[in-house]
Design an enzyme around this catalytic site. Structure first.
Site, PDB file in Angstrom:
ATOM      1  CG  HIS A 118      50.247  46.753   8.715  1.00 22.31           C
ATOM      2  ND1 HIS A 118      50.015  45.409   8.552  1.00 22.31           N
ATOM      3  CD2 HIS A 118      50.515  46.929  10.027  1.00 22.31           C
ATOM      4  CE1 HIS A 118      50.142  44.802   9.716  1.00 22.31           C
ATOM      5  NE2 HIS A 118      50.447  45.694  10.636  1.00 22.31           N
ATOM      6  CG  ASP A 135      57.833  38.638  12.368  1.00 24.34           C
ATOM      7  OD1 ASP A 135      58.142  39.181  13.446  1.00 24.34           O
ATOM      8  OD2 ASP A 135      56.659  38.420  12.035  1.00 24.34           O
ATOM      9  NE  ARG A 179      58.565  40.211  19.958  1.00 19.74           N
ATOM     10  CZ  ARG A 179      57.757  40.877  19.125  1.00 19.74           C
ATOM     11  NH1 ARG A 179      57.732  40.595  17.838  1.00 19.74           N
ATOM     12  NH2 ARG A 179      56.990  41.830  19.574  1.00 19.74           N
ATOM     13  CB  SER A 203      57.496  42.023  14.528  1.00 17.99           C
ATOM     14  OG  SER A 203      56.443  41.180  14.171  1.00 17.99           O
ATOM     15  CE  LYS A 229      54.828  40.594  10.349  1.00 16.20           C
ATOM     16  NZ  LYS A 229      54.173  40.092  11.536  1.00 16.20           N
TER      17      LYS A 229
END
Ligand code: URA
Length: 432
Positions: A82, A161, A168, A183, A187
């Site tokens: 990621h 999320d 947010r 967050s 995931k």
């Protein structure tokens, strides 16, 4: 448990139990806790922060709010990578096939890009017909069959999320380390990979401008994953200039293909192979490493794996043999150097802005994206250039966008008479 007591507790710097976090998050997802209470709590988290174990609990509660993929049936550790997002960041398109070609299964669920350029999923849509909306069953089946799958995030992945992020966004509570870390990691945990390697970007084109904040975020995410029993590593990498040579969806796909074919920019190739080596080493307890990744690159095994991925998801693979089969913009304009000297600055944010003006990015999830638009760089920071030499080519379908984008791109560039030092791409490595 009264939610107002939990808001008061966080406001005073208290540490929540898992049951308390569950009451807030689960209550919010079910609609039992209103927006205004969660907004107040989020703001208290922004100011007071979270302890390591508390943050790990929050993330697990968020991950458990929807479907959690079970990849145990694959029988081997599955890897995921990621990036927190950067300009010209097509690294996943190279790393994932290289890792899979080394025999380590890779599975990535990715969101669409917001802002400057598309995300990995948008880029993959440069292959006409490519399906990026696999359901969980098809996702796992393909992973089992060919060892690689990349798809858009399923709607039921960490729904807490999605709901919290929207709140947010509307309440000024996005820039909070624990909220960002939970967050992203909720995931990642829900997507099921046992091995997770994170690339946290820092610099003008990154979400985390300062290296210290990027390092703290990387550390927090590695700790969350480790606490959840995943094998974790992270790098903090430079995003002060774009990564590689291209910015824009199909342009980046072409660069990824060139890189896997052995013709990539040296620093970028080194970066991608470094990340791939970290992943295969983690997944194999050190039995695999750099030499296997280098072999996958030089033998064409990584490129072949990328082709199998595109084929399996129904994409048109003609672009592998002929780049003209990828989406191409109608007009190009070349930006040239105004002086002799060394390229001292190529501001990532401004290049991204230019690329976005050309049509490569989107503001809202529903906005269309021009897959062929963007910028290809002919020089990078530290290189010597002479007056009149091409620095970059702008690609657009709408010629009226070129003038403004060119002006923005020009403002990204600084040429110096003095030689300039180039920072290494990887600034820090963090292990679990
Ligand atoms: N990316 C995410 O997924 N969440 C954040 O909070 C920030 C960036």
């Amino acid at each position: 448990m009264r939610i107002v007591d939990l808001i008061n507790k966080k406001r005073e710097g208290g540490v929540h139990s898992r049951a308390e976090l569950d009451a807030i998050v689960d209550g919010y997802v079910r609609g039992a806790v209103p927006d205004y209470q969660v907004a107040a709590w989020l703001m208290a988290v922004c100011w007071r922060g979270m302890h390591v174990a508390e943050l790990a609990d929050l993330t697990r509660v968020m991950a458990a709010s929807g479907q959690q993929l079970d990849l145990a049936s694959i029988g081997r550790p599955v890897a995921d990578k990621h990036s927190t997002g950067g300009v010209g960041d097509k690294t996943s398109l190279i790393v994932m096939p290289l890792v899979a070609a080394c025999g380590v299964p890779v599975a990535k669920m990715s969101g669409r890009g917001l802002g400057f350029t598309g995300g990995t999923i948008d880029k993959l849509e440069s292959f006409a017909g490519m399906r990026v909306d696999l359901d969980a069953e098809a996702f796992v089946r393909q992973l089992r069959d060919i060892g690689i799958v990349i798809s858009g995030q399923s709607a039921d992945l960490a729904p807490a999320d999605g709901k919290l992020y929207a709140l947010r966004d509307a309440t000024g509570t996005v820039p909070s380390l624990p909220l960002i870390a939970s967050s992203i990691m909720s995931k990642k945990l829900a997507a099921g990979a046992q091995v997770i390697v994170l690339d946290v970007k820092t610099g003008s084109g990154a979400f985390m401008r300062e290296p210290e904040s990027a390092m703290a975020l990387a550390r927090a995410m590695v700790d969350i994953g480790t606490a959840a029993g995943r094998r974790m590593a992270a790098v903090v990498s430079d995003m002060s200039q774009p990564l590689g040579r291209s910015v824009g969806n199909s342009l980046e796909v072409a660069e990824a293909l060139d890189t896997l074919a052995g013709g990539g920019q040296r620093e970028f190739t080194e970066f991608a192979t470094d990340l791939a080596s970290t992943i295969v080493a983690l997944a194999s307890d050190g039995a695999l490493g750099r030499s296997e990744v280098d072999r996958a690159l030089h033998s064409g095994g990584g490129l072949q794996m990328f082709r199998r991925l595109v084929e399996a998801q129904g994409g048109d693979t003609r672009g592998f043999d002929d780049r003209r089969c990828l989406p191409r913009a109608r007009v190009q304009r070349v930006l040239t150097a105004e002086a002799d000297g060394y390229l001292a600055r190529l501001d990532a944010l401004m290049v991204a802005h230019a690329s976005s003006l050309l049509g490569a990015g989107r503001e809202r999830k529903s906005d269309p994206i021009d897959l062929s638009a963007g910028v290809v760089l002919a020089a990078k920071v530290g290189e010597h250039v002479v007056r009149g030499q091409p620095l970059a080519t702008l690609h657009a379908n709408d010629a009226s966008r070129l003038a403004q984008a060119e002006a923005v791109l020009r403002s990204a560039v600084e040429i110096s008479a003095e030689q300039v030092a180039v920072a290494p791409l990887i600034l820090e490595r963090i292990s679990g």
